[in-house]
Design an enzyme around this catalytic site. Structure first.
Site, short mmCIF file in Angstrom:
data_model
loop_
_atom_site.label_atom_id
_atom_site.label_comp_id
_atom_site.label_asym_id
_atom_site.label_seq_id
_atom_site.Cartn_x
_atom_site.Cartn_y
_atom_site.Cartn_z
N TYR A 139 23.92 -24.39 -19.24
CA TYR A 139 24.96 -24.53 -18.22
C TYR A 139 25.80 -25.76 -18.54
CZ TYR A 139 25.29 -21.24 -14.45
OH TYR A 139 25.59 -20.13 -13.72
N GLU A 154 29.07 -26.65 -16.63
CA GLU A 154 30.26 -26.71 -15.78
C GLU A 154 30.93 -28.06 -15.90
OE1 GLU A 154 29.47 -25.45 -11.76
OE2 GLU A 154 28.55 -23.59 -12.46
N ASP A 203 51.66 -14.59 -22.12
CA ASP A 203 50.34 -14.02 -22.39
C ASP A 203 50.42 -13.39 -23.79
OD1 ASP A 203 48.07 -12.49 -22.61
OD2 ASP A 203 48.25 -11.54 -20.64
N LYS A 248 41.46 -10.17 -30.28
CA LYS A 248 42.37 -9.12 -30.75
C LYS A 248 42.88 -9.54 -32.14
CE LYS A 248 43.15 -7.62 -26.01
NZ LYS A 248 44.10 -7.42 -24.91
N ARG A 289 34.84 -12.17 -28.38
CA ARG A 289 35.47 -11.74 -27.13
C ARG A 289 35.60 -12.97 -26.24
NH1 ARG A 289 35.76 -6.66 -27.31
NH2 ARG A 289 37.03 -6.71 -25.46
C1 LIG Z 1 43.89 -7.41 -23.55
C2 LIG Z 1 44.81 -8.13 -22.66
C3 LIG Z 1 44.34 -8.89 -21.58
C4 LIG Z 1 42.91 -8.83 -21.09
O1 LIG Z 1 41.95 -9.28 -21.94
P1 LIG Z 1 40.41 -9.10 -21.57
O2 LIG Z 1 39.72 -10.01 -22.53
O3 LIG Z 1 40.09 -7.68 -21.74
O4 LIG Z 1 40.23 -9.57 -20.16
C5 LIG Z 1 45.26 -9.63 -20.85
N1 LIG Z 1 46.56 -9.62 -21.16
C6 LIG Z 1 47.05 -8.88 -22.17
C7 LIG Z 1 48.52 -8.90 -22.45
C8 LIG Z 1 46.20 -8.09 -22.94
O5 LIG Z 1 46.70 -7.34 -23.91
#
Ligand SMILES: *Cc1c(COP(=O)(O)O)cnc(C)c1O
Length: 484
Positions: free
Chosen positions: A70, A72, A247, A279, A285
């Site tokens: 942990y 935090e 984002d 990605k 992840r």
């Molecule tokens: C994939 C994605 C997310 C979410 O990601 P997670 O790890 O699945 O929560 C948020 N914003 C955009 C633009 C995405 O393509």
């Protein structure tokens, strides 16, 4: 990606085989599922634009006792004792993130992309709603507010506006849409693309922003195949007093690899940038937030504001992945993703396939499958039967809605990691066209055509699947790992 030593005695083979032996001693079915997953992934022609293959070093950094801890708080300021090694990896992840992206501040704790966005939203609300309310009341923290001031602040949190890209133009659910918590927190309005060109319409966006005056302008997408000009986005945000949040979950790898630079690099233009790390960035992840100095203290409140304890094992893997992204080879990888995406788009276009916006500038291509007389759902299923893994996706003004859709989204980060190049992309475009041309909508029970079911000759599907498997055999996945 990895060392070419495809021997059962290579360091990587021994590491994973030993780990599996340990797991097998407790629950053999889990060990078998992990082994089978590698076999399945090796066989899949994976064109899912949001997926990739993390390196063995990234994977191994996650599987250890850091998971037990942990932590935090933030580096050096924890609510738990004994965090010095977590401090080391979290500081490294943040340091590499700042270096790779040229950001003033980085926060490596978000567990996922959606969590990174929540951290960002609440950082902006903290900066622009909470801090002024505390200052006005002359107190340091929310616990010192009167009941009346607290009630007013809570109402104010819920009365802010967000402007984000519409879902059918390629935006993401977390950018203020009702099924997601962001749509329940903010009054939302969307901007979209020009129906004639499919390209982002900055003039319409500016007009909407002037009229709506959002607190947060969100840029970024999951299914837009072109570049976004973040300099213009910032101009619009500044003009209406909005905070610009980008984002970059999908295209962070292209930013890290310096394929997106100047106006197309979000980091110098945005106040706050969020991303996933799994990605195109090819890490574990997880999520990450980058921001300017003014937002740093607010972002660092992510835990415990919206996050539970950080995941130290994942932060360790983020540090490893970001160290990989800092290497010059990663620039070559990022460029190859885009070269492959262009080759895939050209291969489809020359076979007469309709693409949203007529092509691509990034890692993804959006096929308009209505040209084949199919829904996205039918196309996705037919491709899967033929060994090609994709996902259906709505297209702008989609007549088939978000469930059946009229689009197929494909992306090249994963296959580029495997080493496939433009020649293979052209061949894959041919396979996709063969499958979609050979597929028809099944008749609906009440007459007309089904949106869900399709007909595809099994011989065509088998032939394409065989060719896809032959193609992949030349590009082994995790070439350094032999579990035999
Ligand atoms: C994939 C994605 C997310 C979410 O990601 P997670 O790890 O699945 O929560 C948020 N914003 C955009 C633009 C995405 O393509």
């Amino acid at each position: 990606m990895a060392e070419p030593a495809a021997s059962p005695y290579s360091t990587e083979s021994v590491a994973f085989r030993s780990a599996l032996d340990v797991i097998r001693g407790v629950e053999p079915r889990v060990a078998d599922a992990i082994t089978q997953e590698l076999a399945d992934q090796r066989e899949m022609l994976k064109l899912i634009a949001s997926e990739n293959y993390a390196s063995p070093a990234v994977l191994l950094a996650m599987g250890n006792w850091f998971s037990d801890k942990y932590a935090e708080g933030t580096v050096g300021r924890r609510f738990y004792a004994g965090c010095r090694n977590v401090d080391t990896v979290e500081a490294l992840a943040a340091e590499h993130a700042r270096g790779v992206f040229g950001a003033a501040h980085a926060y490596a704790q978000p567990h996922s992309g959606i969590d990174a966005n929540l951290v960002a939203f609440w950082a902006v609300l903290s900066q622009r709603v909470e801090s002024p309310a505390l200052a006005k009341a002359g107190v340091r923290q929310v616990n010192d507010l009167s009941e009346e001031d607290w009630a007013r602040l809570r109402a104010d949190f819920g009365n802010q506006r967000m402007l984000g890209m519409s879902l059918d133009a390629g935006g993401h659910l977390t950018h203020g849409f009702r099924p997601n918590i962001s749509g329940k927190m903010f009054e939302q309005r969307s901007y979209g693309t020009d129906p004639a060109t499919g390209l982002l319409d900055y003039d319409a966006l500016r007009a909407t922003a002037r009229e709506f005056r959002p607190m947060i302008l969100v840029a970024g997408y999951s299914a837009y195949p072109r570049l976004v000009n973040f300099r213009i986005m910032r101009e619009i945000a500044d003009e209406v007093g909005a905070t610009l949040m980008v984002d970059m979950a999908h295209f962070a790898g292209l930013v890290a690899g310096k394929v997106l630079t100047g106006d197309f690099d979000p980091v110098p233009h945005a106040n706050i940038v969020t991303t996933t790390t799994h990605k195109s960035l090819r890490g574990p992840r997880g999520g990450l937030v980058l921001c300017d100095e003014e937002l740093a203290e607010h972002v660092d409140r992510g835990c415990p504001m919206v996050l539970g304890g950080p995941l130290p094992h994942v932060m360790a893997a983020k540090a490893v992945a970001l160290a990989e992204a800092a290497r010059p080879e990663f620039g070559g990888y990022a460029q190859a993703i885009v070269d492959n995406s262009r080759a895939l788009a050209e291969g489809l276009l020359k076979r007469g396939t309709r693409l949203v916006t007529g092509g691509t500038d990034n890692h993804l291509v959006l096929i308009d499958v209505s040209g084949y007389g199919l829904t996205g759902r039918q196309a996705e299923a037919a491709l899967l039967e033929s060994g090609i893994v994709t996902n259906r996706n709505a297209i702008p003004q989609d007549p088939n809605g978000a469930w059946y859709t009229s689009g197929i989204r494909i992306g090249t980060p994963a296959l580029t990691t495997r080493g496939l190049g433009p020649a293979e992309m052209d061949e894959i475009a041919g396979l996709i066209d063969t499958v979609l041309s050979g597929t028809t909508a099944a008749p609906a029970p009440k007459g007309g055509l089904s949106k869900a079911h399709h007909v595809l000759d099994a011989a065509v599907a088998d032939q394409v699947a065989q060719r896809a498997a032959d193609l992949l055999a030349g590009f082994p996945l995790y070439p350094g790992i032999d579990l035999s």
